[in-house]
Design a protein around this motif. Structure first.
Motif, mmCIF file in Angstrom:
data_model
loop_
_atom_site.group_PDB
_atom_site.id
_atom_site.type_symbol
_atom_site.label_atom_id
_atom_site.label_comp_id
_atom_site.label_asym_id
_atom_site.label_seq_id
_atom_site.Cartn_x
_atom_site.Cartn_y
_atom_site.Cartn_z
ATOM 1 N N PRO A 169 7.078 32.780 34.159
ATOM 2 C CA PRO A 169 7.658 33.775 33.257
ATOM 3 C C PRO A 169 8.492 33.091 32.176
ATOM 4 C CG PRO A 169 8.117 34.277 35.571
ATOM 5 C CD PRO A 169 7.614 32.885 35.523
ATOM 6 N N VAL A 170 8.339 33.561 30.962
ATOM 7 C CA VAL A 170 9.136 33.062 29.837
ATOM 8 C C VAL A 170 9.885 34.273 29.291
ATOM 9 C CG1 VAL A 170 9.112 31.934 27.587
ATOM 10 C CG2 VAL A 170 7.421 31.281 29.336
ATOM 11 N N TYR A 171 11.174 34.313 29.525
ATOM 12 C CA TYR A 171 11.952 35.501 29.190
ATOM 13 C C TYR A 171 12.395 35.486 27.721
ATOM 14 C CZ TYR A 171 12.093 36.008 34.264
ATOM 15 O OH TYR A 171 11.744 36.141 35.589
ATOM 16 N N ALA A 206 6.246 33.580 19.801
ATOM 17 C CA ALA A 206 5.747 32.597 20.759
ATOM 18 C C ALA A 206 4.286 32.867 21.100
ATOM 19 C CB ALA A 206 6.597 32.638 22.026
ATOM 20 N N PHE A 207 3.926 34.122 21.225
ATOM 21 C CA PHE A 207 2.556 34.533 21.536
ATOM 22 C C PHE A 207 1.597 34.110 20.428
ATOM 23 C CE2 PHE A 207 -0.794 37.834 21.361
ATOM 24 C CZ PHE A 207 -1.301 37.765 22.662
ATOM 25 N N GLU A 208 2.005 34.324 19.189
ATOM 26 C CA GLU A 208 1.097 34.059 18.064
ATOM 27 C C GLU A 208 0.968 32.573 17.741
ATOM 28 O OE1 GLU A 208 2.478 36.670 14.952
ATOM 29 O OE2 GLU A 208 1.177 38.295 15.679
ATOM 30 N N ARG A 209 1.966 31.791 18.096
ATOM 31 C CA ARG A 209 1.839 30.342 17.849
ATOM 32 C C ARG A 209 1.292 29.595 19.061
ATOM 33 N NH1 ARG A 209 7.642 30.590 18.290
ATOM 34 N NH2 ARG A 209 8.389 29.376 20.084
ATOM 35 N N TRP A 234 1.365 37.962 27.114
ATOM 36 C CA TRP A 234 2.581 38.692 26.779
ATOM 37 C C TRP A 234 2.518 40.057 27.449
ATOM 38 C CZ3 TRP A 234 3.703 40.890 21.198
ATOM 39 C CH2 TRP A 234 5.043 41.331 21.138
ATOM 40 N N VAL A 235 3.592 40.439 28.124
ATOM 41 C CA VAL A 235 3.682 41.767 28.735
ATOM 42 C C VAL A 235 4.631 42.582 27.856
ATOM 43 C CG1 VAL A 235 3.854 42.991 30.917
ATOM 44 C CG2 VAL A 235 3.669 40.510 30.912
ATOM 45 N N LEU A 237 -4.461 34.294 35.241
ATOM 46 C CA LEU A 237 -3.055 34.132 34.858
ATOM 47 C C LEU A 237 -2.334 33.099 35.726
ATOM 48 C CD1 LEU A 237 -1.934 37.834 34.281
ATOM 49 C CD2 LEU A 237 -2.395 36.111 32.533
ATOM 50 N N LYS A 238 -2.938 32.703 36.832
ATOM 51 C CA LYS A 238 -2.289 31.757 37.731
ATOM 52 C C LYS A 238 -1.913 30.476 36.996
ATOM 53 C CE LYS A 238 -2.615 29.648 42.295
ATOM 54 N NZ LYS A 238 -3.393 29.533 43.566
ATOM 55 N N GLY A 239 -0.632 30.122 37.096
ATOM 56 C CA GLY A 239 -0.130 28.907 36.462
ATOM 57 C C GLY A 239 0.176 29.047 34.983
ATOM 58 N N LYS A 240 -0.094 30.215 34.411
ATOM 59 C CA LYS A 240 0.070 30.398 32.959
ATOM 60 C C LYS A 240 1.488 30.859 32.592
ATOM 61 C CE LYS A 240 -4.241 29.497 31.798
ATOM 62 N NZ LYS A 240 -4.807 29.142 33.114
ATOM 63 N N LYS A 241 1.838 30.602 31.324
ATOM 64 C CA LYS A 241 3.126 31.041 30.784
ATOM 65 C C LYS A 241 2.985 32.475 30.254
ATOM 66 C CE LYS A 241 4.734 26.445 29.353
ATOM 67 N NZ LYS A 241 5.143 25.612 28.190
ATOM 68 N N ILE A 242 3.835 33.344 30.758
ATOM 69 C CA ILE A 242 3.749 34.757 30.385
ATOM 70 C C ILE A 242 5.091 35.214 29.825
ATOM 71 C CG2 ILE A 242 3.246 37.084 31.196
ATOM 72 C CD1 ILE A 242 1.663 35.827 33.490
ATOM 73 N N ALA A 243 5.082 35.679 28.596
ATOM 74 C CA ALA A 243 6.302 36.134 27.941
ATOM 75 C C ALA A 243 6.603 37.580 28.334
ATOM 76 C CB ALA A 243 6.167 36.028 26.424
#
Length: 321
Positions: A164-166, A175-178, A184-185, A131-137
């Protein structure tokens, strides 16, 4: 003559009668409940009308107010739009740090499996280290905020090591599916839905990391003035919880159309929650304080927050006696 006298009396008494009628109407208490459609038990209570029946004998009406997630619900509670709300662990911390006035009045037992970090089924991400450096919703200030913090900590990563992407749940799923985010948490039933419908792969749920308690909160003045109303809410909650635990499939069939989900999805999510409100204990309050301390250490809230300041002097049951 009699008619004229009667008319004279009515002329002066009618305003008083109207005022008395208005006073009686305004005296009726309305319990305004803030809920999220994802809160399956409250959704069931709302659809069944069981609470309305229970409170009618007390002369109390019920108004249900829906919110997309916990932080928005806490905003509603703070501005006086609702009297009672049901949220996850993190929203009360953020709200209290922002000066919101409320009290904890109860909690649902731990449900660590009901929230998780997921990735697309074909993602190259296989471990938390990836997950390091990744975009997480995630929904900022929601219960999953703490899950992400603890999951990264487990792997030796800092919160600043990810992006983090709030986003609220609906936008986060899009956003996750595209592919606009890498992970995604999220909590149930959104979790169960994306697992079944998109084949999302579970990277880490809350087991061994977080409790994922859920809390009932109330506006302080309402809690002090109407403990019998809150106790009636809790009594009905316990009855519905017993029904769900004994009739998971039947309960899922009722809740599914209300949440816009398939019965199988709702059934899966119901099995991961432990329903049935309980009085807050010192141990549970201490766990909530750990979250507040962690958020402050990370700079997610601006100042130290004392959970004890938002605890009631007595339990709901004691106050209702």
């Amino acid at each position: 003559m009699l008619f004229r006298s009667l008319r004279h009396v009515l002329r002066w008494t009618a305003p008083l009668l109207i005022a008395a009628t208005s006073l009686h109407a305004s005296a009726q208490t309305t319990l305004r409940i803030g809920f999220q459609k994802s809160a399956s038990l409250l959704t069931l209570q709302k659809s069944s009308g069981s609470l309305e029946k229970k409170l009618s004998s007390l002369g109390v009406a019920v108004k249900w107010v829906e919110f997309p997630a916990g932080p928005q619900l806490l905003e509603g509670l703070n501005v006086g739009a609702v009297d009672v709300g049901f949220v996850g662990e993190a929203p009360p911390i953020f709200a209290q740090a922002a000066g919101a006035r409320f009290v904890y009045i109860g909690f649902d037992p731990a449900a660590p499996e009901a929230e998780a970090i997921v990735v697309p089924k074909d993602s190259a991400i296989r471990t938390l280290a990836d997950l390091k450096g990744k975009k997480i919703a995630l929904n900022k200030g929601s219960n999953v905020h703490y899950l992400l913090v603890k999951a990264l900590e487990k792997q030796g990563l800092k919160y600043s090591d990810v992006q983090p992407v709030y986003l609220p749940p609906a936008d986060a799923r899009a956003a996750f599916e595209r592919g606009a985010v890498d992970a995604w948490v999220i909590w149930d039933p959104f979790l169960a839905a994306v697992e079944k419908q998109s084949g999302a792969r579970l990277l880490q749920d809350g087991r061994g990391l977080v409790n994922n308690y859920a809390y009932y909160l109330a506006e302080r003045g309402f809690a002090q003035q109407h403990p019998q109303v809150i106790q009636a809410l809790f009594d009905d909650n316990q009855a519905q919880a017993a029904y769900v635990k004994a009739n998971v499939k039947a309960a899922a069939a009722v809740i599914a159309p209300l949440q816009g989900l398939e019965p199988e999805v709702v059934e899966k999510s119901l099995t991961r929650y432990q329903f049935g409100v309980k009085p807050l204990t010192p141990a549970v309050a201490a766990e909530q304080q750990k979250i507040a301390d962690a958020f402050h250490a990370l700079g997610l809230i601006p100042k130290p927050t004392r959970v004890a300041d938002a605890l009631p002097a007595t339990t709901v049951a004691e106050a209702a006696r």
